[in-house]
Design a protein around this motif. Structure first.
Motif, PDB file in Angstrom:
ATOM      1  N   ILE A 175       0.871  -1.175   0.000  1.00  0.00           N
ATOM      2  CA  ILE A 175       0.000   0.000   0.000  1.00  0.00           C
ATOM      3  C   ILE A 175       0.906   1.222   0.000  1.00  0.00           C
ATOM      4  CG2 ILE A 175      -1.758   1.264   1.298  1.00  0.00           C
ATOM      5  CD1 ILE A 175      -2.380  -1.564   2.601  1.00  0.00           C
ATOM      6  N   VAL A 176       0.688   2.166  -0.912  1.00  0.00           N
ATOM      7  CA  VAL A 176       1.604   3.293  -1.081  1.00  0.00           C
ATOM      8  C   VAL A 176       0.937   4.607  -0.695  1.00  0.00           C
ATOM      9  CG1 VAL A 176       3.140   4.517  -2.660  1.00  0.00           C
ATOM     10  CG2 VAL A 176       2.763   2.052  -2.957  1.00  0.00           C
ATOM     11  N   LEU A 177       1.521   5.279   0.286  1.00  0.00           N
ATOM     12  CA  LEU A 177       1.135   6.642   0.645  1.00  0.00           C
ATOM     13  C   LEU A 177       2.162   7.596   0.053  1.00  0.00           C
ATOM     14  CD1 LEU A 177       0.215   6.214   4.426  1.00  0.00           C
ATOM     15  CD2 LEU A 177      -1.322   6.148   2.447  1.00  0.00           C
ATOM     16  N   ALA A 178       1.733   8.790  -0.310  1.00  0.00           N
ATOM     17  CA  ALA A 178       2.621   9.741  -0.967  1.00  0.00           C
ATOM     18  C   ALA A 178       2.469  11.125  -0.369  1.00  0.00           C
ATOM     19  CB  ALA A 178       2.327   9.789  -2.469  1.00  0.00           C
ATOM     20  N   CYS A 179       3.579  11.859  -0.361  1.00  0.00           N
ATOM     21  CA  CYS A 179       3.571  13.247   0.102  1.00  0.00           C
ATOM     22  C   CYS A 179       4.415  14.074  -0.844  1.00  0.00           C
ATOM     23  CB  CYS A 179       4.121  13.333   1.524  1.00  0.00           C
ATOM     24  SG  CYS A 179       4.241  15.030   2.153  1.00  0.00           S
ATOM     25  N   ASP A 180       3.818  15.128  -1.389  1.00  0.00           N
ATOM     26  CA  ASP A 180       4.520  15.998  -2.326  1.00  0.00           C
ATOM     27  C   ASP A 180       3.821  17.360  -2.313  1.00  0.00           C
ATOM     28  OD1 ASP A 180       6.605  15.528  -4.834  1.00  0.00           O
ATOM     29  OD2 ASP A 180       5.185  17.162  -5.208  1.00  0.00           O
ATOM     30  N   PRO A 181       4.570  18.462  -2.450  1.00  0.00           N
ATOM     31  CA  PRO A 181       3.935  19.790  -2.454  1.00  0.00           C
ATOM     32  C   PRO A 181       2.940  19.970  -3.583  1.00  0.00           C
ATOM     33  CG  PRO A 181       6.316  19.980  -2.166  1.00  0.00           C
ATOM     34  CD  PRO A 181       6.043  18.559  -2.521  1.00  0.00           C
ATOM     35  N   VAL A 182       3.169  19.280  -4.697  1.00  0.00           N
ATOM     36  CA  VAL A 182       2.274  19.379  -5.849  1.00  0.00           C
ATOM     37  C   VAL A 182       1.625  18.017  -6.066  1.00  0.00           C
ATOM     38  CG1 VAL A 182       2.073  19.884  -8.303  1.00  0.00           C
ATOM     39  CG2 VAL A 182       3.733  21.138  -6.907  1.00  0.00           C
ATOM     40  N   GLU A 183       0.301  17.961  -5.945  1.00  0.00           N
ATOM     41  CA  GLU A 183      -0.414  16.699  -6.091  1.00  0.00           C
ATOM     42  C   GLU A 183      -0.958  16.558  -7.513  1.00  0.00           C
ATOM     43  OE1 GLU A 183      -3.309  16.097  -3.060  1.00  0.00           O
ATOM     44  OE2 GLU A 183      -1.884  16.410  -1.415  1.00  0.00           O
ATOM     45  N   ASP A 184      -0.778  15.373  -8.074  1.00  0.00           N
ATOM     46  CA  ASP A 184      -1.226  15.072  -9.432  1.00  0.00           C
ATOM     47  C   ASP A 184      -2.136  13.847  -9.347  1.00  0.00           C
ATOM     48  OD1 ASP A 184      -1.451  14.065 -12.080  1.00  0.00           O
ATOM     49  OD2 ASP A 184       0.406  15.075 -12.668  1.00  0.00           O
ATOM     50  N   SER A 185      -3.425  14.064  -9.354  1.00  0.00           N
ATOM     51  CA  SER A 185      -4.381  12.972  -9.156  1.00  0.00           C
ATOM     52  C   SER A 185      -4.333  11.957 -10.286  1.00  0.00           C
ATOM     53  CB  SER A 185      -5.802  13.534  -9.014  1.00  0.00           C
ATOM     54  OG  SER A 185      -6.155  14.303 -10.155  1.00  0.00           O
ATOM     55  N   GLU A 186      -4.051  12.427 -11.507  1.00  0.00           N
ATOM     56  CA  GLU A 186      -3.993  11.501 -12.648  1.00  0.00           C
ATOM     57  C   GLU A 186      -2.838  10.521 -12.477  1.00  0.00           C
ATOM     58  OE1 GLU A 186      -2.549   9.701 -16.134  1.00  0.00           O
ATOM     59  OE2 GLU A 186      -1.514  11.474 -15.322  1.00  0.00           O
TER      60      GLU A 186
END
Length: 344
Positions: A175-186
């Protein structure tokens, strides 16, 4: 941008090169005057011996400071053979009309694969098993590992490398969680990860892997405060930049059992591993540099750490891609249309 004559041979200095790279560059830049140095460029004193340099091509262990730039009066371009450029004073170069060109992409899958090499080595105690069997001990005691399937992987930084890591993780059933200042839903849907905040990611992840660039905001981002948020018994992986992690805080987190282990391809002040003897014997060494050296050397004796010498990028294919883009950057500059120009 400083002017130059297109049909004039230019003096180019390459640092941190091996024989294979030198041969490649010589074949592909036959009309230029090439100079090679196996060592990094670090001081103005070194640069003064290269006062005719019109282009320099450093790698990550070089330090192109304002003093170094002052010592290179003929310099017109910097072609760093790396994606990151925190080893170059880019604002200073830009103010002098000297473009700094990087290699935006060359090793995303390469670094991602090394990231998982570290994860697998930790999850199955490969480093401990190797040491035991090398000593003739075939006992299974202390070597039981754990499955990656079903575990939560927290990816900090979802650039090219981070996305490859997420893609590989999904192949393992993680299961992958992600954190980034710019989110790209696609991209999140395509690569199979879910965005969340950094505190939430740290608190839920079994393994946290860093793929953020080094900036003033990210320097020391994994320090005492954020380490206290980690899920107890988690693992930390860093194949990005050593300065993202406060090394002393990391040691405390390992000692206190907050972290169960870590896999590090990069460490703040990692150059001391090859220079520790000279540093410790240097009467002019600062207290800070000595402290960094001793702290980093102490890491080598820890069984809960796997340390590799900044090799995540170093595959045959990645280096070939890096060299191709570096040559293209130089040729584009020679045509009067610099490409891959970064801004500090």
């Amino acid at each position: 941008m400083r002017e130059f004559t297109k049909d004039k041979t230019m003096s180019i200095y390459f640092f941190e090169t091996d024989q294979q790279q030198q041969t490649y560059l010589t074949e592909r830049l036959p009309d230029e005057t090439l100079n090679f140095c196996s060592e990094p460029l670090k001081t103005a004193a070194q640069a003064r011996d290269m006062f005719d340099a019109e282009i320099i091509s450093p790698f990550v262990h070089s330090h192109v400071s304002a003093d170094v730039l002052d010592a290179l009066p003929s310099l017109k371009m910097i072609a760093t053979r790396s994606t990151g450029f925190d080893h170059i004073n880019a604002p200073c170069a830009e103010s002098r009309g000297i473009p700094v060109c990087n290699v935006p992409t060359y090793g995303e899958n390469t670094v991602a694969e090394h990231t998982f090499a570290l994860i697998l080595a930790l999850s199955r105690n490969l480093h401990k098993a190797y040491m035991q069997t090398s000593a003739g001990n075939f006992s299974l005691t202390g070597l039981q590992g754990f499955d990656l399937q079903g575990k939560i992987l927290g990816v900090v930084g979802l650039g090219g490398v981070g996305r490859y890591v997420a893609q590989i993780a999904r192949g393992f059933g993680m299961i992958v969680l992600a954190c980034d200042p710019v989110e790209d839903s696609e991209k999140a849907e395509r690569f199979g990860y879910t965005y969340t905040t950094l505190p939430d990611l740290l608190g839920r992840s079994d393994i946290v892997t860093l793929h953020a660039p080094l900036t003033s905001e990210t320097r020391g981002m994994i320090g005492s405060e954020n380490l206290s948020l980690f899920k107890r018994g988690a693992f930390l992986i860093n194949t990005a930049r050593g300065e993202l992690v406060d090394t002393e805080a990391l040691v405390r987190a390992l000692d206190d059992g907050i972290l169960r282990g870590a896999g590090l391809d990069v460490i703040a002040g990692e150059e001391v591993f090859s220079e520790e003897r000279q540093l410790l014997l240097n009467p002019n060494a600062t207290a800070g540099s000595l402290k960094t050296a001793l702290t980093n050397l102490s890491l080598l004796r820890r069984p809960d750490l796997i340390i590799t010498p900044h090799i995540a990028f170093d595959s045959l294919e990645a280096i070939e891609r890096l060299m191709i883009t570096t040559v293209a950057n130089i040729q584009a500059f020679r045509r009067g249309s610099p490409q891959n120009v970064v801004h500090g």
